[in-house]
Design a protein around this motif. Structure first.
Motif, PDB file in Angstrom:
ATOM      1  N   UNK A  42      40.086  36.892  37.544  1.00 51.26           N
ATOM      2  CA  UNK A  42      40.760  37.782  38.493  1.00 51.26           C
ATOM      3  C   UNK A  42      41.775  38.644  37.751  1.00 51.26           C
ATOM      4  N   UNK A  43      41.907  39.874  38.216  1.00 54.68           N
ATOM      5  CA  UNK A  43      43.005  40.736  37.803  1.00 54.68           C
ATOM      6  C   UNK A  43      43.748  41.155  39.068  1.00 54.68           C
ATOM      7  N   UNK A  44      45.056  41.024  39.056  1.00 52.52           N
ATOM      8  CA  UNK A  44      45.790  41.411  40.259  1.00 52.52           C
ATOM      9  C   UNK A  44      47.089  42.106  39.894  1.00 52.52           C
ATOM     10  N   UNK A  45      47.408  43.113  40.683  1.00 54.56           N
ATOM     11  CA  UNK A  45      48.627  43.897  40.489  1.00 54.56           C
ATOM     12  C   UNK A  45      49.040  44.457  41.843  1.00 54.56           C
ATOM     13  N   UNK A  46      50.295  44.210  42.220  1.00 59.98           N
ATOM     14  CA  UNK A  46      50.794  44.663  43.519  1.00 59.98           C
ATOM     15  C   UNK A  46      49.851  44.146  44.604  1.00 59.98           C
ATOM     16  N   UNK A  47      49.243  45.058  45.375  1.00 61.65           N
ATOM     17  CA  UNK A  47      48.377  44.638  46.480  1.00 61.65           C
ATOM     18  C   UNK A  47      46.901  44.660  46.102  1.00 61.65           C
ATOM     19  N   UNK A  48      46.593  44.938  44.854  1.00 62.91           N
ATOM     20  CA  UNK A  48      45.194  45.004  44.443  1.00 62.91           C
ATOM     21  C   UNK A  48      44.802  43.714  43.719  1.00 62.91           C
ATOM     22  N   UNK A  49      43.735  43.079  44.208  1.00 57.61           N
ATOM     23  CA  UNK A  49      43.205  41.871  43.571  1.00 57.61           C
ATOM     24  C   UNK A  49      41.715  42.084  43.343  1.00 57.61           C
ATOM     25  N   UNK A  50      41.320  41.973  42.076  1.00 56.65           N
ATOM     26  CA  UNK A  50      39.929  42.200  41.702  1.00 56.65           C
ATOM     27  C   UNK A  50      39.333  40.939  41.107  1.00 56.65           C
ATOM     28  N   UNK A  51      38.047  40.740  41.365  1.00 55.53           N
ATOM     29  CA  UNK A  51      37.274  39.703  40.698  1.00 55.53           C
ATOM     30  C   UNK A  51      36.297  40.387  39.756  1.00 55.53           C
ATOM     31  N   UNK A  82      33.718  31.954  47.769  1.00 51.33           N
ATOM     32  CA  UNK A  82      34.040  31.415  49.083  1.00 51.33           C
ATOM     33  C   UNK A  82      35.030  32.272  49.860  1.00 51.33           C
ATOM     34  N   UNK A  83      35.585  33.317  49.231  1.00 49.39           N
ATOM     35  CA  UNK A  83      36.515  34.208  49.920  1.00 49.39           C
ATOM     36  C   UNK A  83      35.834  35.554  50.179  1.00 49.39           C
ATOM     37  N   UNK A  84      36.456  36.348  50.985  1.00 52.35           N
ATOM     38  CA  UNK A  84      35.877  37.645  51.329  1.00 52.35           C
ATOM     39  C   UNK A  84      35.927  38.593  50.140  1.00 52.35           C
ATOM     40  N   UNK A  85      34.822  39.260  49.889  1.00 51.61           N
ATOM     41  CA  UNK A  85      34.756  40.238  48.813  1.00 51.61           C
ATOM     42  C   UNK A  85      34.341  41.582  49.398  1.00 51.61           C
ATOM     43  N   UNK A  86      34.739  42.639  48.707  1.00 53.51           N
ATOM     44  CA  UNK A  86      34.396  43.997  49.131  1.00 53.51           C
ATOM     45  C   UNK A  86      33.958  44.785  47.899  1.00 53.51           C
ATOM     46  N   UNK A  87      32.786  45.360  47.975  1.00 52.38           N
ATOM     47  CA  UNK A  87      32.339  46.213  46.885  1.00 52.38           C
ATOM     48  C   UNK A  87      33.259  47.424  46.789  1.00 52.38           C
ATOM     49  N   UNK A 128      39.042  41.398  46.277  1.00 48.18           N
ATOM     50  CA  UNK A 128      39.183  40.099  46.926  1.00 48.18           C
ATOM     51  C   UNK A 128      40.267  40.163  47.982  1.00 48.18           C
ATOM     52  N   UNK A 129      40.034  39.486  49.078  1.00 52.54           N
ATOM     53  CA  UNK A 129      41.104  39.315  50.056  1.00 52.54           C
ATOM     54  C   UNK A 129      41.990  38.147  49.685  1.00 52.54           C
ATOM     55  N   UNK A 130      41.415  37.168  48.979  1.00 54.38           N
ATOM     56  CA  UNK A 130      42.170  36.002  48.563  1.00 54.38           C
ATOM     57  C   UNK A 130      41.523  35.489  47.287  1.00 54.38           C
ATOM     58  N   UNK A 131      42.204  34.576  46.577  1.00 52.29           N
ATOM     59  CA  UNK A 131      41.646  34.030  45.342  1.00 52.29           C
ATOM     60  C   UNK A 131      40.353  33.303  45.634  1.00 52.29           C
ATOM     61  N   UNK A 132      39.301  33.479  44.810  1.00 55.26           N
ATOM     62  CA  UNK A 132      38.012  32.856  45.070  1.00 55.26           C
ATOM     63  C   UNK A 132      37.894  31.475  44.455  1.00 55.26           C
ATOM     64  N   UNK A 133      37.041  30.678  45.054  1.00 57.44           N
ATOM     65  CA  UNK A 133      36.538  29.498  44.373  1.00 57.44           C
ATOM     66  C   UNK A 133      35.098  29.837  44.044  1.00 57.44           C
TER      67      UNK A 133
END
Length: 561
Positions: free
Chosen positions: A491-500, A515-520, A549-554
């Motif tokens: 994961x890379x995250x900064x401010x409100x942006x979280x990427x997988x 297991x968490x919500x993802x968005x292309x 990502x909306x939240x950290x994935x498993x």
């Protein structure tokens, strides 16, 4: 203090003093970039001619390999005048124009500085070797022989043979960690430190934005004690190979000494007088990651550092993941710089088995450009250039000539840039170049790749533009997941942006369960080629995924069914 650089020639992000944090720096080897004079050797005017191309890559800065006055025994890494341009590359006025032209295009300019040693043709060394009592007698590392006439220690030089050279003028040995024509300066002498800082200041006054510091952990030596033998000779820094005696020792006394930290703090204090400037230290050591961390933590030494840990033959994802995670665990508030290629190692496409393999080349590019840290991209990597197959008669690198045939040297990664496939010498020069342009490179020439929307050049531009639009990939935090079935996920995250980010190092398709919500991501470049499934992502062979990502994935992976 007055700066040479005019405000109007500053890069577009001129107010960002930490521009280097997460920057992509394009390494230009001037001798092989563009010849503007028709003598077969690239020069500074040639670099100016190609600045629009460099800017089109969407990089942030250039790093110029040495262009200083030099006898060229080691192709510019043996400097005889720190304050002038070697005539083969042009003039100081050409350099000033290059800085101004680069800044006008939003590009920062960093230059090589070789501080640990000079050429034996430098006036300092000429004076030092003249006698035991001249004003510069102690500016280099001199030592008496052992009682039997042997060198003072068993230290070995990286380019072969003892690190000590006998000098009949003083009837003493002098230290050289590289070629005998590259004597080591004595950083235990305060006058040497002041002189070197003065050479650095000269270029700061001319408007450079930073320095790549060659072999910066070699500046100080320890007590004159023998180095112990190594238990194994694993590949690592450039000289650590079974065919080179340098690799037979643990280098405890000849480099990476604690005294070097005091010099780095002096150097950083100088750079801090010029806001917006930076430093990139090259370190080669048995514990390079530890040195990178020590040299960059605390904000009082180097801004960032890179090592040879990703410049080896090992492209196994377990090794790559172990390297970047160990760095993250050790570096604290320091900052790494990552590179997969440079002027000292076999071309990436050849070294990691990606010649002609577009998917692998894109995967390695994505791996490099999504790690936390700054990036060095070597000229020609954006074209997928392979190592040039040179015959012994074509070699000019002293290391290659010395260790042939087990080691073919560095010439194969230094051949000229191919600009136009149908032009003589690939458009690099109208004359026979100093190294040949391999016919294999002509098919990868810039003008050919410009015409193809699916070329690696196009993919590099698009990915770097995408990276600029996503702060999480530039300065965001990183959290790696365990490797599963050759898929590296983090994961890379900064401010409100979280990427997988998920990278499939397998030649087989893989599925990543999230297991968490993802968005292309709508603006993702074409090389990001994974597709969404009901439970996560489908990765093609050597495929790439970058999603929101909306939240950290498993996450877990499995073979595609």
């Amino acid at each position: 203090m007055h700066l040479y650089r005019p405000q109007e020639s500053q890069p577009q992000d001129g107010n960002r003093h930490d521009w280097w944090r997460g920057a992509v720096i394009y390494q230009v080897y001037p001798r092989s970039f563009q010849d503007s004079r028709g003598d077969g050797i690239g020069d500074l005017k040639g670099v100016i001619e190609r600045l629009d191309y460099i800017a089109s890559l969407n990089v942030d800065a250039i790093w110029l390999s040495p262009f200083f006055t030099s006898p060229m025994k080691d192709f510019g890494y043996d400097i005889s005048d720190y304050r002038d341009v070697d005539p083969m590359f042009g003039t100081l006025e050409d350099f000033d124009r290059l800085v101004e032209a680069a800044h006008a295009r939003g590009l920062r300019v960093t230059i090589d500085q070789v501080l640990s040693h000079t050429s034996d043709q430098h006036p300092w060394f000429a004076e030092s070797r003249a006698s035991h009592d001249n004003p510069r007698a102690d500016w280099y590392v001199w030592a008496d022989p052992r009682p039997d006439g042997a060198p003072p220690t068993n230290w070995q030089a990286i380019f072969g043979g003892p690190a000590w050279q006998w000098d009949t003028r003083r009837c003493q040995y002098y230290l050289h960690n590289f070629l005998a024509e590259q004597p080591d300066l004595n950083f235990r002498n305060p006058e040497v430190v002041e002189a070197i800082l003065g050479e650095v200041r000269f270029w700061l006054e001319r408007g450079v934005d930073g320095f790549r510091l060659d072999a910066i952990n070699f500046c100080t030596h320890g007590e004159l004690n023998d180095n112990p033998p190594r238990a194994d000779i694993a590949e690592g820094f450039i000289g650590v190979r079974p065919d080179n005696p340098y690799g037979y020792q643990r280098h405890l006394h000849d480099k990476t000494q604690p005294e070097n930290l005091a010099f780095l703090e002096r150097l950083r204090a100088l750079l801090d007088e010029y806001p917006g400037t930076t430093s990139i230290g090259e370190v080669g050591d048995d514990d390079s990651l530890g040195v990178m961390a020590e040299y960059t933590r605390g904000g009082k030494r180097l801004h960032m550092a890179y090592s040879f840990d990703l410049l080896t033959e090992n492209a196994d994802p377990e090794y790559l993941l172990a390297t970047v995670t160990e760095m993250e665990a050790r570096i604290g508030d320091g900052w790494p710089c990552w590179a997969l290629g440079n002027h000292d190692v076999t071309r990436l496409a050849t070294r990691w088995g990606a010649e002609g393999d577009a998917a692998k080349q894109r995967l390695y590019l994505a791996f490099l450009l999504t790690q936390r840290g700054s990036i060095c991209l070597y000229q020609g990597e954006e074209l997928g250039l392979s190592e040039a197959p040179l015959a012994f008669e074509q070699l000019v690198d002293p290391a290659g000539i010395t260790f042939w045939p087990s080691y073919k040297g560095r010439d194969g990664c230094r051949t000229p840039m191919p600009w136009r496939a149908e032009a003589p010498h690939g458009g690099f020069s109208s004359a026979t170049p100093w190294l040949p342009v391999p016919k294999e490179h002509l098919a990868l020439a810039v003008d050919r790749q410009e015409q193809h929307p699916d070329s690696l050049l196009k993919a590099t531009r698009d990915f770097l533009a995408f990276r600029r639009r996503h702060p999480a990939l530039i300065e965001g935090e990183i959290r790696h997941h365990p490797l599963h079935d050759e898929v590296m996920a983090f994961e890379r995250h900064h401010a409100h942006e979280r990427l997988l980010v998920a990278l499939n190092f397998s030649a087989e398709p893989r599925e990543l369960t999230v297991t968490k919500n993802i968005h292309l991501i709508e603006d993702a470049p074409a090389m990001v080629n994974a597709s969404a499934t009901h439970g996560g992502l489908a990765l093609p062979p050597h495929g790439i995924a970058i999603v929101r990502l909306e939240d950290a994935p498993a996450a877990r992976t499995g073979a595609s069914r």
